[in-house]
Motif scaffolding. Sequence first.
Motif, mmCIF file in Angstrom:
data_model
loop_
_atom_site.group_PDB
_atom_site.id
_atom_site.type_symbol
_atom_site.label_atom_id
_atom_site.label_comp_id
_atom_site.label_asym_id
_atom_site.label_seq_id
_atom_site.Cartn_x
_atom_site.Cartn_y
_atom_site.Cartn_z
ATOM 1 N N THR B 113 0.924 -1.295 -0.018
ATOM 2 C CA THR B 113 0.040 0.105 0.002
ATOM 3 C C THR B 113 0.763 1.452 -0.060
ATOM 4 O OG1 THR B 113 -1.606 -1.373 1.318
ATOM 5 C CG2 THR B 113 -1.914 1.059 1.111
ATOM 6 N N ILE B 114 1.965 1.117 0.886
ATOM 7 C CA ILE B 114 2.899 2.431 0.808
ATOM 8 C C ILE B 114 3.292 2.676 -0.457
ATOM 9 C CG2 ILE B 114 4.714 3.220 2.216
ATOM 10 C CD1 ILE B 114 3.967 1.966 4.589
ATOM 11 N N THR B 115 4.054 1.654 -1.061
ATOM 12 C CA THR B 115 4.854 1.887 -2.124
ATOM 13 C C THR B 115 3.887 2.134 -3.179
ATOM 14 O OG1 THR B 115 4.943 -0.434 -2.557
ATOM 15 C CG2 THR B 115 6.809 0.492 -1.482
ATOM 16 N N GLY B 116 2.772 1.551 -3.506
ATOM 17 C CA GLY B 116 1.690 1.940 -4.524
ATOM 18 C C GLY B 116 1.195 3.101 -4.446
ATOM 19 N N TYR B 117 1.011 3.605 -3.061
ATOM 20 C CA TYR B 117 0.076 5.199 -2.957
ATOM 21 C C TYR B 117 1.301 6.083 -3.139
ATOM 22 C CZ TYR B 117 -2.465 8.520 -0.479
ATOM 23 O OH TYR B 117 -2.989 9.688 -0.328
ATOM 24 N N PHE B 118 2.358 5.912 -2.618
ATOM 25 C CA PHE B 118 3.383 7.213 -2.777
ATOM 26 C C PHE B 118 4.156 7.069 -4.060
ATOM 27 C CE2 PHE B 118 3.011 7.269 1.940
ATOM 28 C CZ PHE B 118 2.513 8.553 1.926
ATOM 29 N N GLY B 119 4.600 5.957 -4.556
ATOM 30 C CA GLY B 119 5.152 5.817 -5.896
ATOM 31 C C GLY B 119 6.499 6.489 -5.866
ATOM 32 N N GLY B 120 7.074 7.006 -7.012
ATOM 33 C CA GLY B 120 8.082 7.705 -6.903
ATOM 34 C C GLY B 120 9.433 7.040 -6.783
ATOM 35 N N LYS B 121 10.311 7.569 -6.369
ATOM 36 C CA LYS B 121 11.783 6.861 -6.219
ATOM 37 C C LYS B 121 11.710 5.846 -5.109
ATOM 38 C CE LYS B 121 15.419 9.452 -7.923
ATOM 39 N NZ LYS B 121 14.925 11.034 -7.890
ATOM 40 N N PHE B 122 10.949 6.244 -3.976
ATOM 41 C CA PHE B 122 10.958 5.004 -2.987
ATOM 42 C C PHE B 122 10.359 3.747 -3.432
ATOM 43 C CE2 PHE B 122 8.434 3.130 0.282
ATOM 44 C CZ PHE B 122 9.400 2.554 1.141
ATOM 45 N N ASP B 123 9.111 3.864 -4.221
ATOM 46 C CA ASP B 123 8.706 2.877 -4.935
ATOM 47 C C ASP B 123 9.678 2.264 -5.815
ATOM 48 O OD1 ASP B 123 6.533 1.115 -5.856
ATOM 49 O OD2 ASP B 123 6.414 2.297 -7.628
ATOM 50 N N LEU B 124 10.316 3.081 -6.752
ATOM 51 C CA LEU B 124 11.519 2.267 -7.724
ATOM 52 C C LEU B 124 12.438 1.534 -6.866
ATOM 53 C CD1 LEU B 124 11.826 2.896 -10.825
ATOM 54 C CD2 LEU B 124 13.546 4.237 -10.320
ATOM 55 N N VAL B 125 12.895 2.121 -6.002
ATOM 56 C CA VAL B 125 14.120 1.358 -5.264
ATOM 57 C C VAL B 125 13.299 0.090 -4.485
ATOM 58 C CG1 VAL B 125 15.448 1.606 -3.133
ATOM 59 C CG2 VAL B 125 15.457 3.632 -4.707
ATOM 60 N N PHE B 126 12.428 0.540 -3.937
ATOM 61 C CA PHE B 126 11.631 -0.804 -3.204
ATOM 62 C C PHE B 126 11.395 -2.044 -4.197
ATOM 63 C CE2 PHE B 126 8.632 -3.112 -0.436
ATOM 64 C CZ PHE B 126 9.564 -2.835 0.940
ATOM 65 N N MET B 127 10.927 -1.687 -5.539
ATOM 66 C CA MET B 127 10.688 -2.809 -6.623
ATOM 67 C C MET B 127 11.869 -3.547 -7.013
ATOM 68 S SD MET B 127 7.618 -3.099 -6.779
ATOM 69 C CE MET B 127 7.353 -4.102 -7.987
ATOM 70 N N ARG B 128 12.981 -2.680 -7.097
ATOM 71 C CA ARG B 128 14.542 -3.135 -7.400
ATOM 72 C C ARG B 128 14.900 -4.219 -6.502
ATOM 73 N NH1 ARG B 128 12.919 -2.556 -10.696
ATOM 74 N NH2 ARG B 128 13.008 -1.255 -12.582
ATOM 75 N N ILE B 129 14.555 -4.027 -5.303
ATOM 76 C CA ILE B 129 15.126 -4.677 -4.085
ATOM 77 C C ILE B 129 14.341 -6.175 -4.184
ATOM 78 C CG2 ILE B 129 15.072 -4.989 -1.736
ATOM 79 C CD1 ILE B 129 15.536 -2.157 -1.524
ATOM 80 N N THR B 130 12.768 -5.932 -4.600
ATOM 81 C CA THR B 130 12.040 -7.010 -4.429
ATOM 82 C C THR B 130 12.494 -8.053 -5.695
ATOM 83 O OG1 THR B 130 10.103 -5.934 -5.552
ATOM 84 C CG2 THR B 130 10.194 -6.418 -3.061
ATOM 85 N N ASP B 131 12.628 -7.066 -6.831
ATOM 86 C CA ASP B 131 12.987 -7.867 -8.013
ATOM 87 C C ASP B 131 14.220 -8.951 -7.783
ATOM 88 O OD1 ASP B 131 11.269 -6.819 -9.755
ATOM 89 O OD2 ASP B 131 12.471 -5.378 -10.607
ATOM 90 N N PHE B 132 15.303 -8.236 -7.141
ATOM 91 C CA PHE B 132 16.371 -9.182 -6.619
ATOM 92 C C PHE B 132 15.975 -10.264 -5.980
ATOM 93 C CE2 PHE B 132 20.093 -10.046 -4.548
ATOM 94 C CZ PHE B 132 20.976 -10.051 -5.655
ATOM 95 N N ILE B 133 15.148 -10.047 -4.756
ATOM 96 C CA ILE B 133 14.732 -11.181 -3.751
ATOM 97 C C ILE B 133 14.014 -12.108 -4.720
ATOM 98 C CG2 ILE B 133 13.630 -11.986 -1.722
ATOM 99 C CD1 ILE B 133 14.123 -9.231 -0.807
ATOM 100 N N MET B 134 13.371 -11.779 -5.580
ATOM 101 C CA MET B 134 12.382 -12.785 -6.333
ATOM 102 C C MET B 134 13.321 -13.816 -7.224
ATOM 103 S SD MET B 134 8.738 -11.331 -7.278
ATOM 104 C CE MET B 134 8.417 -12.304 -8.534
#
Lengths: 319, 296
Positions: B113-134
Amino acid sequence: MWKVIIRRLLMMIPQLIILSVLIFLLAKAMPGDPFSGLIGPKTDPKQIEALREAAGLNDPWWQQYTHWMSNALHGDFGMSYTMHLPVSELIGSRMINTFWLSLLAVILTYLIAIPMAIFAAKNEGSWKDQVLLVYNSITFGIPAYVIYLFAIFVFGFVLGWFPTGGTVSPEASGWLAELGSRIYHMILPATTMALLGTTGIFTYLRSGILDEQNQDYVKTARAKGVGENAIFTRHIFRNALLPIAANFGFVITGLLGGAIFAETIFGYPGLGQLFITAITSRDYSVITALILLNGVLALIGGMLSDIIMAIVDPRIRIE
Amino acid sequence: MFKQIKIKKNTGLLWETIKREFKHDQVAAYSFYSLVAFLLIIFIGAAFVPKNMYVDVSIMDQYIAPFVDGHLLGTDAGGHDVLIMLLVSTRNSLWIAIAVTLLTLIIGITFGTITGYFGGKFDLVFMRITDFIMILPVLMIIIVLVTIIPHYNALTLILLMSAFYWIGTMRLIRSRVLTESQRDYVKASKTSGTPNLVIMFREIVPNLTSLIIAESTLMFAGNIGIETGLSFLGFGLPAGTPSLGNMINEATNPETMTQRPWTWIPAAVVILFVVLAIIFIGQALRRVADKQQASL
């Protein structure tokens, strides 16, 4: 085109570094070191200590890391503690087995899933479609290892139709008999894996066909008087395959990773089974190498997938 | 005031839609009733089993065939009654799966919810991290951690599994919140000065209820598979804490698998039954979720 590939290759470098650092730290958390594999009843502990010192195992961790990385890049992962073999040699011999089993399983998966998806899409909404949808949601959700167990119990032990372990029977002589025996040993695991592994391809291809059917270019083709078969094979099917192509890189590298459950249960000596035997005997140098191998394979798989997509879908290249 | 009414109406509507879907889908309805009955039997039955019946080992009673000496399903390698083991194991395996599902839901919904709601840089970094864990070989890493963590127990297993498996939920919630935040009601709320936290967790998340319920049932089935699979390999619940996977582990010995099938088949059948029932219920719930999302 080349720009995409080079950019994607460069992107992999930081990923590889992070991955290797993580796995290095995980390896450090495991007891033992690459020289534990040399210890036998006659070895002098002082000698091992000297080897450790010489190999820099008493250095700070970042120096050890660079050392470990350069060794790994040269294919040197140390010795297996329990089998007293170089890890790379051990993995190499098992990887061939894993490769053939996975290849057969993947080919069978596509052979089953693609016709299934086409058939379901052509009968959209009918009971035939429903049956296939239910089948795929069941095979996706059910724990595969339970089905593997029942498969080997019924077809391997009770009915005795298939061998219950190994890659080739010792009686087979001559390359033809050996090849036959090899395939015979792989049929049961590969078929079971394929039957349980259709969901991804089925779902994407089916919904892909359903989406593409209503596109304008299909109507245009039909208005031009293109035959239904040609519309399907040359227009709809081609475009519906795109999402499957997007995953193809992972499929290719996945051939070398090893299937933990299937190989353990079917007694097939591949990398997945090696991982379990290594972890039961606490053979940490083998474990580290296997995890690194799987991580790197996944990274390369992601890269290949992106490159394949760039080749088959020109729209992506523009970005 | 108006918001409260809207939410209540939605949840009421959800119940109605679920009931209607179950009336329509007989398989899902029967799965639901039989699963509830089964769970009642398991949890009530297991509560009456004294601990020594599944902890104490008596070699003398090893591998007694079914229907002999009052053992309805025979006994296992440790001389425990298989029926008793089945009760306790099913309860343990279900608890682990429930705990992991709840934990991954909480983490996944919060971050998603937090990443989807705020989006932006935070979301981008967070998605890269989860991409990596996946792309990490998660199963292998969990197995390694299980073997090297000291004082390893059921709680450790729950935390380990949750630490890796929240990402799927997070990504799903994130993508839905992303589209949801573009809707008019969110924009209206923002302009009227509602705090972000309230918009996220009192307005957006309740609208995703049907989706969350459907996904969590299917996740629950998946978690049963992961836990029993790990236990089957010998890296799940520690010895002394019976799990359906530990019971099926008897089948790794070819002789036990063929000569004493009563030791592992009951546990395998229970897994298949529970998972199948959950899949059928989950499918019906997913259809409800799709309808709800379409009507919103």
